[in-house]
Scaffold this motif. Sequence first.
Motif, PDB file in Angstrom:
ATOM      1  N   ASN A 677       0.908  -1.335  -0.001  1.00 34.18           N
ATOM      2  CA  ASN A 677      -0.176  -0.071   0.060  1.00 34.18           C
ATOM      3  C   ASN A 677       0.743   1.180   0.103  1.00 34.18           C
ATOM      4  OD1 ASN A 677      -2.912  -0.463  -0.097  1.00 34.18           O
ATOM      5  ND2 ASN A 677      -2.603  -1.759   1.868  1.00 34.18           N
ATOM      6  N   GLU A 678       2.167   1.012   0.428  1.00 34.81           N
ATOM      7  CA  GLU A 678       2.710   2.531   0.369  1.00 34.81           C
ATOM      8  C   GLU A 678       3.153   3.164  -0.978  1.00 34.81           C
ATOM      9  OE1 GLU A 678       6.149   2.598   3.342  1.00 34.81           O
ATOM     10  OE2 GLU A 678       5.374   0.949   4.240  1.00 34.81           O
ATOM     11  N   ASN A 690      -0.406  12.809  -0.717  1.00 35.60           N
ATOM     12  CA  ASN A 690      -0.747  11.942   0.453  1.00 35.60           C
ATOM     13  C   ASN A 690       0.316  12.229   1.436  1.00 35.60           C
ATOM     14  OD1 ASN A 690       1.045  10.479  -1.096  1.00 35.60           O
ATOM     15  ND2 ASN A 690       0.307   8.657  -0.542  1.00 35.60           N
ATOM     16  N   ASP A 695      -2.616   9.215   4.951  1.00 32.95           N
ATOM     17  CA  ASP A 695      -2.994   8.935   3.404  1.00 32.95           C
ATOM     18  C   ASP A 695      -1.890   8.097   2.981  1.00 32.95           C
ATOM     19  OD1 ASP A 695      -5.712   9.420   3.072  1.00 32.95           O
ATOM     20  OD2 ASP A 695      -5.136  11.712   3.183  1.00 32.95           O
ATOM     21  N   ARG A 697       0.011   5.022   3.380  1.00 32.58           N
ATOM     22  CA  ARG A 697      -0.535   3.776   4.029  1.00 32.58           C
ATOM     23  C   ARG A 697       0.432   2.884   4.533  1.00 32.58           C
ATOM     24  NH1 ARG A 697      -5.088   4.138  -0.275  1.00 32.58           N
ATOM     25  NH2 ARG A 697      -7.003   5.132   0.733  1.00 32.58           N
TER      26      ARG A 697
ATOM     27  N   ARG B 188      -6.221  -0.507   4.229  1.00 29.45           N
ATOM     28  CA  ARG B 188      -5.511  -0.969   5.554  1.00 29.45           C
ATOM     29  C   ARG B 188      -6.562  -1.550   6.511  1.00 29.45           C
ATOM     30  NH1 ARG B 188      -1.371   3.603   7.361  1.00 29.45           N
ATOM     31  NH2 ARG B 188      -3.186   4.883   7.141  1.00 29.45           N
ATOM     32  N   ASP B 192      -7.649   4.905   8.574  1.00 26.76           N
ATOM     33  CA  ASP B 192      -7.775   5.240   7.284  1.00 26.76           C
ATOM     34  C   ASP B 192      -8.957   5.840   6.805  1.00 26.76           C
ATOM     35  OD1 ASP B 192      -6.550   5.255   4.744  1.00 26.76           O
ATOM     36  OD2 ASP B 192      -6.101   3.046   4.674  1.00 26.76           O
ATOM     37  N   ARG B 263      -6.616   8.306  -2.722  1.00 27.04           N
ATOM     38  CA  ARG B 263      -7.358   7.247  -1.837  1.00 27.04           C
ATOM     39  C   ARG B 263      -7.913   6.277  -2.821  1.00 27.04           C
ATOM     40  NH1 ARG B 263      -9.590  11.598   1.948  1.00 27.04           N
ATOM     41  NH2 ARG B 263      -8.173  12.016   3.354  1.00 27.04           N
TER      42      ARG B 263
END
Lengths: 771, 302
Positions: A677-678, A690, A695, A697, B188, B192, B263
Amino acid sequence: MATKTSPDKKKTGKAADTTNGEPQAFKVIGTRPIRHDGVDKVTGRAIYGADVQMAGLVHGRILRSPHAHARIKAIDMSAAEKMPGVVAVVTGKDMPDLRDKMADLGEGTVNLAHLGANCLAHGKVLYKGQAVAAVAATSPHIAEEALKKIKVEYEPLPAVTWVLDAMKDDAPLLHDNVFTSEMGKLGKQPSNIAVHLHFEKGDVEKGFAEADVTIEREYKTASVHQGYIEPHVSTALWNHDCHLTIWTSTQGAFTARQQTAELLQIAISQVTVVPCEIGGGFGGKISVYLEPVAAILSRKCGRPVKMIMNRNEVFEGTGPTPGSFVRVKLGAKKDGRLVAGEAWLAYDAGAFPGGMIGPGCMCVFSCYDLPNARVDGYDVVLNKPKTAAYRAPGATQAAFACESVIDELAEKLGIDPIELRLKNAAREGTRRVDGPTYPRVGLVETLEAARNSDHWRSKLTGKNRGRGIACGYWFNIGLKSSAAANVNPDGTVTLVEGSTDIGGTRTSVAMQLAETLGIAAEDVHPQVGDTDSVGYTDVTGGSRVTFATGLAAYEVGLDIRRQMAARAAMLWECKPEEVTFADGVFRRGDKSTSFKELAGKMHQTGGAVVGRATVDPEGPSHGFGAHIADVEVDPDTGKVTVLRYTALQDAGRAIHPSYVEGQMQGGSVQGIGWALNEEYFYDDSGRMRNASYLDYRMPTAFDLPMIDTIIVEVPNPAHPYGVRGVGETPIVAPPAALAAAIYRAAGVRLRELPMAPHRVWTAKKMTNDEC
Amino acid sequence: MKDIEYAAARSVDEAVGLLAARGDKARILAGGTDILVQLREGLRDADLIVDVKKIPELVGLSHDAKRGLRLGASTPCYRIYRDAKICAAYPALADAARIIGGWQIQSRASIGGNLCNSSPAADSIPALIAHDARCVIAGPSGRRTVPVAEFCTAPGRNVLARGELLVTLEFPPVGDGEGARYLRFIPRNEMDIAVVGAGVWVKLNAAKDTIAAARIGLAAVAPTPLPATEVGAWLAGKPATAATFAEAGDRARRLAKPISDMRSPAEYRLHIVGVLVTRALAGAVDRARGIVIGHSPNGQEH
């Protein structure tokens, strides 16, 4: 040889092994004493950079560029300077002009003009978040308000944030004085491509012609940040005698001293750097950011200036790791023997040249015995923050590509992925494509331990689940370390060493001194010295501290033993060489005295005993690892849940197994975050969208299973206790291990990081649409 | 950050007076988990902060099977999910309260604050829409009531006028055969912001095999939290089956107008709307049938 370990299981130091010739039995090494800095850290007494307080302290803040690429036409600071409470305002013009000056920083050379412009811009801003001006004021709030009063006139320029785009001929050019360095020659036209590296061995064309199976794939990775919890923080005092003292969070007090002295063009002896406790670095706290700025603010106002970054400044103003594009081609015979490999890597360096392409090229095929191979690598500047080292810098991107192709080869050949790796594993005598030949290394033993592990032998059941494995390699460097120790009359020893302690190295270094002296780990009191109180020591980086500073501690121990033997000889009226030492006891004939007893007689035998050592051992010590991951993929959303995870690694010798496990777990977690996710998310104007932990992550505790660890010990022949260094290798394998697991769970091969839910879902959708 | 005045109002009238006098230079402080961050980051500006946590009417909750739930606007989230009766009666609200931030945030942050912050991605608002909650608003000219579904007007904006203050949220009483669920999707498992959120309330018939009535609220798919009224209406009279839930998901997807941002890409959000509505409907129907659903940090069923 492999030791399955869990955090609560005690391992005694009795285990001896004979892989290195002489059997070694240890009293201290391999045990798990309480860390020396533990009480201060759990009670909050440890002094971190943000805890530094002193009389007259003022607070500095930095104004940062809102543009990804722009020319600075004018800066008007007059309104800010007039604000009550503001004591100093500076810009890049307050730093010396350092065009074309280079400095050797131990781990490599750096262009000082670039380093300086990364601290305060000169003429042009090359990324959003680049520092443009700084203010010191009597409160941080006043300083922040004053920033709003600084008027900067920009001429925005087109920006580029993806490495392949930046390599195009018509890409916005960042520097008019960067020319492609290629085979020792410089290009004629300015270019965003700073360096082209090329390595070759064997006959690649012939190798591929012999291959029964060839697979070629392309991979992309996003920029990710080290994500240390403690933001950058520095306090500088430019004293009236022109001596500069800096209290800072750094991975290397000496390199911070040298960079600051070079940037400000002052004598190195004019600067003292006091390293504070450090809340993580992972490679990102080697380059200076705040130190020279706080220094010139202090010079201007005559007061100590403290600067702390916010989290968004850390994201936007300090080094992430490169975004990358990697193409890997491998050829193999039907029996799985690799015959040829080719890799093409483009890594972004951020705004200034000098990224991680070198290690990327050297690591891409580092796990395999490839008879024929060719590697091309490109260091590319673009409008993102200057990259910094991040735990095995450059290796993870390369391994994601190579290990993923290996997994595809295994599938295509119908060979178990561990067997295929074992068949081709790098071992003693294997020559890497970039030249070096490995000494005794532990990849084979690590893969065998993986094959024998509970995890690999267990059956994974359930729908949408899959298991993957991948290998990782990192060099682990040597470099310079110094240490000195005083023997106390009560038989304890005070150790001063120069390596800032990030991963528990104070204890792992102290344990090696304790082992050498035959005393308890608790009887060594380690501390990290500042640049005036210990000999030159290179950065805490390259997984080098337990290896190199540990070696210095060992040498200190030998020095103390020699001096103590001479004291015993004085008492026993014999020659020092007649005194022997074993298990913490000095002997001659029927006479014996313990280290402790002899220390008690120190003042009757000539006074203090001070041991000292400075070392510069040959690296690298070669760390190999293998990671096994089980995942479940939600078929509707593409979200990946990591069910089970095992990290295996050859540690050479685990001095303090808990810290080795901690490094393996921490590296795995960072690799999992990078994999899933990063990412630095950029909008079309080159602005990161982000820059917060909300945000950006990073995984939380809810996103991870317990990371199981299996330490493999194939002692490093180049270290008295066999240490190899462990910190970086464990971040290398996770993305490829997870990609392989996701493939088996969901039927799709992901070739772009992060493998976020939307990417997995899109890949599945495309596969379904094709069917 | 500049100097800011702070006032702790003791009554609704005092708060209204302070807010009316300073207009948009005054900001309400409840749990502070949004406003303090926004002020520090320069996203909102204020000269005066009016702390409303010392007004008795704004803190606390009262539940009565006949009259429903009255929730003080500044009541911290944990008070909701620690109350078994409220969890049973208003389960989508409890689902949301459990996943707003972490424990520290939930000890301060309030549902009223989450609503007044008016983020399109707010976790509580789809649940409030599903439960048909109404806002009791006090202002210089007295009190008025607005359905939650009509409260938000744009990202970060709502119907509160100068001097107005959200006092309580009122929830209708709950009858037999009702169930509700809030689910959000995040990459996650905690801490979040929703990629998509879906709150669903259903009422089943006596045989509990048919949906008698339903309400759906969606988060992060439009500039404001979105009441999927048409889908709720379509569900009335449909059999409570997986096929119905899936079609409701499809219909909800057609109402959503998400954007692409850091997002999520819009296309993925659209897909997730369908997944979450389908799953939340199944959860709400399970609850209406008396089935207890466990909780994981990401609000998904075990």
